[in-house]
Motif scaffolding. Structure first.
Motif, PDB file in Angstrom:
ATOM      1  N   SER A 453       0.999  -1.199  -0.065  1.00  0.00           N
ATOM      2  CA  SER A 453       0.060  -0.050   0.083  1.00  0.00           C
ATOM      3  C   SER A 453       0.897   1.125   0.077  1.00  0.00           C
ATOM      4  CB  SER A 453      -0.757  -0.095   1.154  1.00  0.00           C
ATOM      5  OG  SER A 453      -1.566   1.227   1.409  1.00  0.00           O
ATOM      6  N   PHE A 454       0.901   1.837  -1.113  1.00  0.00           N
ATOM      7  CA  PHE A 454       1.710   3.078  -1.241  1.00  0.00           C
ATOM      8  C   PHE A 454       0.866   4.396  -1.050  1.00  0.00           C
ATOM      9  CE2 PHE A 454       3.770  -0.047  -3.893  1.00  0.00           C
ATOM     10  CZ  PHE A 454       5.023  -0.168  -3.295  1.00  0.00           C
ATOM     11  N   THR A 455       1.327   5.409  -0.253  1.00  0.00           N
ATOM     12  CA  THR A 455       0.613   6.854  -0.166  1.00  0.00           C
ATOM     13  C   THR A 455       1.591   7.793  -0.623  1.00  0.00           C
ATOM     14  OG1 THR A 455      -0.695   5.697   1.652  1.00  0.00           O
ATOM     15  CG2 THR A 455      -0.592   8.236   1.603  1.00  0.00           C
ATOM     16  N   LYS A 456       1.317   8.450  -1.605  1.00  0.00           N
ATOM     17  CA  LYS A 456       2.016   9.637  -1.825  1.00  0.00           C
ATOM     18  C   LYS A 456       1.437  11.031  -1.808  1.00  0.00           C
ATOM     19  CE  LYS A 456       2.707   8.028  -6.027  1.00  0.00           C
ATOM     20  NZ  LYS A 456       3.201   8.096  -7.482  1.00  0.00           N
ATOM     21  N   PRO A 457       1.565  11.574  -0.630  1.00  0.00           N
ATOM     22  CA  PRO A 457       1.082  12.935  -0.429  1.00  0.00           C
ATOM     23  C   PRO A 457       1.547  14.095  -1.255  1.00  0.00           C
ATOM     24  CG  PRO A 457       1.741  11.997   1.726  1.00  0.00           C
ATOM     25  CD  PRO A 457       2.263  11.105   0.751  1.00  0.00           C
ATOM     26  N   ALA A 458       0.570  14.815  -1.895  1.00  0.00           N
ATOM     27  CA  ALA A 458       0.968  15.711  -2.896  1.00  0.00           C
ATOM     28  C   ALA A 458       2.075  16.605  -2.569  1.00  0.00           C
ATOM     29  CB  ALA A 458      -0.350  16.548  -3.486  1.00  0.00           C
ATOM     30  N   LYS A 459       1.931  17.139  -1.446  1.00  0.00           N
ATOM     31  CA  LYS A 459       2.889  18.093  -0.854  1.00  0.00           C
ATOM     32  C   LYS A 459       4.114  17.461  -0.177  1.00  0.00           C
ATOM     33  CE  LYS A 459      -0.650  21.729  -0.335  1.00  0.00           C
ATOM     34  NZ  LYS A 459      -1.446  22.582   0.700  1.00  0.00           N
ATOM     35  N   GLU A 460       4.276  16.410  -0.213  1.00  0.00           N
ATOM     36  CA  GLU A 460       5.410  15.699   0.417  1.00  0.00           C
ATOM     37  C   GLU A 460       6.297  14.782  -0.717  1.00  0.00           C
ATOM     38  OE1 GLU A 460       4.820  13.664   4.316  1.00  0.00           O
ATOM     39  OE2 GLU A 460       3.152  14.943   4.401  1.00  0.00           O
ATOM     40  N   ASN A 461       7.636  15.126  -0.321  1.00  0.00           N
ATOM     41  CA  ASN A 461       8.319  14.290  -1.344  1.00  0.00           C
ATOM     42  C   ASN A 461       8.774  12.757  -0.658  1.00  0.00           C
ATOM     43  OD1 ASN A 461       8.510  16.180  -3.340  1.00  0.00           O
ATOM     44  ND2 ASN A 461      10.340  17.091  -2.172  1.00  0.00           N
ATOM     45  N   LEU A 462       7.761  12.068  -0.098  1.00  0.00           N
ATOM     46  CA  LEU A 462       7.929  10.695   0.532  1.00  0.00           C
ATOM     47  C   LEU A 462       6.794   9.917   0.043  1.00  0.00           C
ATOM     48  CD1 LEU A 462       8.574  11.987   4.245  1.00  0.00           C
ATOM     49  CD2 LEU A 462      10.246  11.341   2.761  1.00  0.00           C
ATOM     50  N   ILE A 463       7.170   8.459   0.226  1.00  0.00           N
ATOM     51  CA  ILE A 463       6.134   7.577   0.130  1.00  0.00           C
ATOM     52  C   ILE A 463       5.972   6.882   1.186  1.00  0.00           C
ATOM     53  CG2 ILE A 463       5.647   5.742  -1.527  1.00  0.00           C
ATOM     54  CD1 ILE A 463       7.563   6.868  -3.474  1.00  0.00           C
ATOM     55  N   TYR A 464       4.921   6.699   1.757  1.00  0.00           N
ATOM     56  CA  TYR A 464       4.580   5.811   2.967  1.00  0.00           C
ATOM     57  C   TYR A 464       4.208   4.589   2.420  1.00  0.00           C
ATOM     58  CZ  TYR A 464       4.547  10.403   5.260  1.00  0.00           C
ATOM     59  OH  TYR A 464       4.931  11.521   5.808  1.00  0.00           O
ATOM     60  N   VAL A 465       4.864   3.465   3.032  1.00  0.00           N
ATOM     61  CA  VAL A 465       4.786   1.950   2.510  1.00  0.00           C
ATOM     62  C   VAL A 465       4.083   1.091   3.479  1.00  0.00           C
ATOM     63  CG1 VAL A 465       5.834   0.235   1.244  1.00  0.00           C
ATOM     64  CG2 VAL A 465       6.565   2.595   0.782  1.00  0.00           C
ATOM     65  N   ILE A 466       3.287   0.337   3.416  1.00  0.00           N
ATOM     66  CA  ILE A 466       2.889  -0.918   4.029  1.00  0.00           C
ATOM     67  C   ILE A 466       2.974  -2.029   3.085  1.00  0.00           C
ATOM     68  CG2 ILE A 466       1.192  -2.082   5.546  1.00  0.00           C
ATOM     69  CD1 ILE A 466       0.257   1.088   6.226  1.00  0.00           C
ATOM     70  N   GLY A 467       3.612  -3.304   3.625  1.00  0.00           N
ATOM     71  CA  GLY A 467       3.636  -4.395   2.805  1.00  0.00           C
ATOM     72  C   GLY A 467       3.223  -5.507   3.564  1.00  0.00           C
ATOM     73  N   ARG A 468       2.297  -6.228   3.167  1.00  0.00           N
ATOM     74  CA  ARG A 468       1.826  -7.423   4.022  1.00  0.00           C
ATOM     75  C   ARG A 468       2.235  -8.687   3.107  1.00  0.00           C
ATOM     76  NH1 ARG A 468      -3.110 -10.304   4.000  1.00  0.00           N
ATOM     77  NH2 ARG A 468      -3.981  -9.019   2.686  1.00  0.00           N
ATOM     78  N   ASP A 469       2.512  -9.885   3.661  1.00  0.00           N
ATOM     79  CA  ASP A 469       2.952 -11.098   2.926  1.00  0.00           C
ATOM     80  C   ASP A 469       1.520 -11.699   2.352  1.00  0.00           C
ATOM     81  OD1 ASP A 469       3.807 -13.519   1.986  1.00  0.00           O
ATOM     82  OD2 ASP A 469       4.919 -14.071   3.800  1.00  0.00           O
ATOM     83  N   VAL A 470       1.292 -11.665   1.150  1.00  0.00           N
ATOM     84  CA  VAL A 470      -0.015 -12.468   0.630  1.00  0.00           C
ATOM     85  C   VAL A 470       0.432 -13.514  -0.041  1.00  0.00           C
ATOM     86  CG1 VAL A 470      -1.431 -10.311   0.793  1.00  0.00           C
ATOM     87  CG2 VAL A 470      -0.082 -10.705  -1.292  1.00  0.00           C
ATOM     88  N   THR A 471       1.664 -14.323   0.306  1.00  0.00           N
ATOM     89  CA  THR A 471       2.143 -15.299  -0.595  1.00  0.00           C
ATOM     90  C   THR A 471       1.164 -16.594  -0.907  1.00  0.00           C
ATOM     91  OG1 THR A 471       4.201 -14.730  -0.166  1.00  0.00           O
ATOM     92  CG2 THR A 471       3.938 -16.917  -1.133  1.00  0.00           C
ATOM     93  N   ALA A 472       0.579 -16.615   0.551  1.00  0.00           N
ATOM     94  CA  ALA A 472      -0.435 -17.943   0.677  1.00  0.00           C
ATOM     95  C   ALA A 472      -1.584 -17.650  -0.239  1.00  0.00           C
ATOM     96  CB  ALA A 472      -0.690 -18.050   1.992  1.00  0.00           C
ATOM     97  N   GLU A 473      -2.231 -16.491   0.209  1.00  0.00           N
ATOM     98  CA  GLU A 473      -3.260 -16.032  -0.559  1.00  0.00           C
ATOM     99  C   GLU A 473      -3.174 -16.074  -2.181  1.00  0.00           C
ATOM    100  OE1 GLU A 473      -1.954 -14.578   1.927  1.00  0.00           O
ATOM    101  OE2 GLU A 473      -3.630 -13.664   3.169  1.00  0.00           O
ATOM    102  N   LYS A 474      -1.940 -15.702  -2.630  1.00  0.00           N
ATOM    103  CA  LYS A 474      -1.695 -15.559  -4.027  1.00  0.00           C
ATOM    104  C   LYS A 474      -1.633 -17.019  -4.539  1.00  0.00           C
ATOM    105  CE  LYS A 474      -1.241 -11.458  -6.132  1.00  0.00           C
ATOM    106  NZ  LYS A 474      -1.733 -11.259  -7.392  1.00  0.00           N
ATOM    107  N   LEU A 475      -0.964 -17.941  -3.909  1.00  0.00           N
ATOM    108  CA  LEU A 475      -0.867 -19.313  -4.361  1.00  0.00           C
ATOM    109  C   LEU A 475      -2.094 -19.881  -4.479  1.00  0.00           C
ATOM    110  CD1 LEU A 475       2.465 -20.603  -2.290  1.00  0.00           C
ATOM    111  CD2 LEU A 475       2.123 -19.692  -4.902  1.00  0.00           C
ATOM    112  N   ALA A 476      -2.912 -19.558  -3.534  1.00  0.00           N
ATOM    113  CA  ALA A 476      -4.527 -20.168  -3.546  1.00  0.00           C
ATOM    114  C   ALA A 476      -5.112 -19.756  -4.676  1.00  0.00           C
ATOM    115  CB  ALA A 476      -5.017 -19.808  -2.180  1.00  0.00           C
TER     116      ALA A 476
END
Length: 728
Positions: A453-476
């Motif tokens: 999940s990437f969040t890029k605020p318009a007035k900031e030069n930053l990217i806030y990142v949340i990453g969740r392991d979905v390997t099991a769901e993807k394989l299923a």
């Protein structure tokens, strides 16, 4: 039953805070008291500034009001002055000014100025010359010219020429010398050789008025000599003016001089008589209403009428500048009130600061514990994709501790070029929030799937990142998709087999009927007696004919039943190549997608005999797999009618790409094992190729796909029926 209250994370932390009663603690709120003192001092400074500005504005408005009045008074006198100077000059232009000439010259100003009671000429007449003067006056048309009042003196100043004569017959021959005010004014004008004004008095009974007097001398007089002025003085031009009418007309002015500011002031015009007494000779309409009230501003202005100075006393009405005058106090009260409010606000904020700091510390610590124990990646990256912060979840997910991850680029952890392409699309996208699934390298399993999940605020030069392991769901999901593709392809193969069986039965019936028809023909010759045979042969031949006829009937019935039970041939029709492709292009256009089709010579007009609905699916799948890498790939189509073999040969040429080349190679190596290898088909290319082959086979055609050795060009070869094989 006790109700369970639902609290947010912030509510729980605030409830657990111990510092809840920090109120009016001077050690923490002394800044608020300093601010209050500064704001109070500032309020008085603001009041002084506003007071000064309001005073300037009020003085400016008052000055505008009284200058407007004095300007109109001066303008009125200037106009009368010009009339007097003009008439005075008349006596220096002609030898003798007679009655008619004087009345003609004075008629216009008397008509235009209602304040002029009379405009006349009063000569200086010695007692010895009075009879002759009276006789000459009678000769000018006056029916009766009798000096009045009749008082014996050395010199007289009788009125001789008068305008308007009809309204002033009683003033004819009136001796101004009989009035001390007029006599003194005439003699002053004579001695000073200037226009003078009398004081304001009852020049006529019960009429407050004044007179303007302009002296007349012999044209050859030496005006620098007092003796000459005394000796050669001839008389005076006198203008009797009604004081009240004069001032009213002056105040009224003309349209260009009118002013609405008169209502802001009241005033009086004061004249000082010979005895030194002040007399109010005129006052504004609102003077009596406001004379006893308190005025905010006052001003005395001196105006001149000839040699006489009048004092005009101006004062403001009680309502003048009422709001502006009180505005400084209002500003002070409002400013002090705001100062108190600001003080209370700062006081409250400061008293809550300690509690807020504790809550913030507790929340930060709690969030840090959540961050450290989370199994998901929680991080911040720069706009270029470099990790700026990372929680400990990087170790199990990315294979490195957080301190080693920080500073590296996200791309270095992505599994394939396809994943890098997805990441580049995220960077290029202008949306603030994006959610994508990307494969990242993992030392244990090669790669794992992370839902980022990437969040890029318009007035900031930053990217806030949340990453969740979905390997099991993807394989299923991939397993489900794999089974679904297998089922879909199996269904397609089943329909292909059914259509192949039908086509085989039709062809078998056709061939068998041809053979049996020949057999029956020969047997008919035998049974018809065309040969010399014995009776036994005749019996056998008859039996063979009956058996052949029975077999023919059986096979014919099978053919009819097969054709009647299937819809394989029901929708087959003759079409031109372009007519079958155009519906696909229309669908692409409706879906806002682009495709670049180029026909070779006669490619559009070549005919094919197909089920157009099936061919629609064929073209759709072909164009999809050829444009996966680049939607603008140029697809070149060649079509040729091979009438010798009864087919239309179609060649499709398009640029290839690595994934297409890889899947094509796998398919061509083992077409019969496609169903087992669909798991390797991430882009559904192999599925589409297998289904295209099956669909074309159902239409009694052939399909082949090849890549050039350099894997830069893909060729698809298709044959479709040209001549419809109808039943014979």
């Amino acid at each position: 039953m006790e109700t369970i209250k639902k609290n947010t994370f912030e509510d729980v932390i605030k409830t657990s805070s111990k510092k809840k009663n920090v109120i009016f603690d001077f050690s923490k709120t002394w800044i608020a008291y300093i601010v209050l003192i500064l704001l109070a001092i500032g309020s008085y400074f603001i009041k002084d500034i506003v007071e000064g500005r309001m005073a300037e504005e009020l003085n400016s408005e008052f000055e505008k009001a009284y200058l407007s009045v004095t300007s109109r008074l001066n303008n009125q006198y200037d106009r009368l002055y010009q009339v007097m100077r003009s008439t005075q000059g008349l006596y220096y232009q002609v030898e003798e000014v007679v009655r008619d000439y004087f009345e003609l010259n004075g008629a216009v100003p008397v008509k235009n100025f209602p304040a002029i009671m009379s405009f006349n000429y009063a000569p200086k007449v010695a007692h010895s010359n009075l009879p002759e003067f009276s006789f000459n006056a009678l000769r000018q048309g006056y029916n009766n010219y009798s000096l009045h009042p009749k008082v014996l003196r050395d010199y007289y100043y009788p009125v001789v020429h008068i305008v308007n004569y009809e309204l002033n017959t009683h003033r004819l021959a009136f001796d101004y010398a009989s009035q001390d005010v007029m006599k003194n004014a005439i003699e002053l004008a004579q001695s000073k050789n200037m226009m003078v004004s009398t004081e304001f008095f009852d020049l006529r009974p019960d009429t407050l008025s004044f007179a303007l007097i302009a002296p007349i001398f012999n044209r050859y007089t030496n005006f620098t000599s007092p003796e000459e002025l005394q000796k050669k003085f001839l008389g005076s031009v006198v203008m009797e003016i009604n004081a009240n009418t004069y001032f009213q007309n002056a105040i009224k002015g003309n349209e260009s001089e009118s002013d609405t500011t008169d209502t802001d002031v009241y005033y009086s015009v004061i004249d000082k008589n010979t005895a030194g007494e002040e007399n109010i000779v005129f006052k504004s309409d609102n003077y009596d209403q406001f004379v006893n009230t308190k005025s905010l501003l006052n001003q005395e202005v001196i105006i001149s009428i000839a040699n006489r100075e009048l004092v005009v006393k101006f004062a403001t009405v009680p309502t003048f500048g009422l709001t502006k005058a009180n505005l400084p106090n209002i500003v002070l009260i409002v400013s002090l009130a705001l100062s108190v409010l600001a003080f209370l606000l700062i006081l409250i904020l400061l008293t809550q600061k300690a509690r807020a700091e504790e809550i913030a510390e507790r929340m930060t610590a709690s969030q840090r514990r959540i961050l450290d124990t989370s199994r998901d990646i929680i991080a911040i990256a720069s706009k270029e994709g470099n990790w700026l912060s990372m929680n400990p979840a990087s170790l199990p997910l990315l294979g490195e501790p957080s301190d080693q991850v920080i500073g590296k680029n996200i791309v270095s952890y992505l599994y394939s070029d396809k994943d890098i392409k997805i990441w580049n699309e995220v960077l290029a996208n202008k949306e603030e929030n994006q959610r994508v699934d990307i494969r990242v390298k993992n030392t244990t399993d090669g790669f794992i799937w992370l839902n980022f999940s990437f969040t890029k605020p318009a007035k900031e030069n930053l990217i806030y990142v949340i990453g969740r392991d979905v390997t099991a769901e993807k394989l299923a999901a991939e397993e489900i998709k794999f089974r679904s593709k297998q089922i879909e392809l199996a269904n397609c193969f089943e329909q292909e087999a059914s259509a192949t069986k039908v086509n085989l039965m039709i062809q078998l019936s056709h061939e068998m009927r041809n053979q049996l028809t020949g057999m029956m023909g020969y047997l008919q010759l035998i049974t018809s007696g065309a040969f010399d045979n014995d009776e036994e042969l005749q019996v056998y031949a008859g039996s063979a004919y009956e058996s052949a006829e029975s077999a023919f009937t059986y096979i014919h019935d099978i053919s009819e039943a097969t054709i009647g039970d299937t819809n394989t041939m029901a929708k087959v029709a003759i079409h031109k190549m372009e007519d079958t492709i155009n519906p696909v292009l229309e669908k692409y256009k409706k879906d806002r997608r682009s495709i670049n089709i180029e026909y070779a010579e006669h490619g559009k007009d070549s005919c094919i005999i197909v089920d157009n609905a099936i061919l629609f699916d064929v073209w759709t799948k072909i164009f999809r797999i050829l444009s996966i890498d680049n939607p603008n790939n140029k697809i070149h189509i060649t079509a040729n009618e091979n009438k010798l073999e009864g087919v239309t040969e179609i060649i499709i040429e398009a640029p290839s790409f690595p994934e297409l080349a890889r899947v094509t190679s796998i398919y061509n190596d083992a077409p019969s094992k496609v169903i087992e290898r669909l798991r390797e088909d991430t882009e559904d290319i192999m599925l589409d190729i297998a289904m295209i082959s099956s669909l074309i086979t159902r239409m009694m055609g052939t399909f082949n796909i090849e890549n050039m050795e350099d894997n830069k060009t893909t060729y698809i070869f298709i044959t479709l029926p040209l001549v419809l094989r109808t039943r014979e």
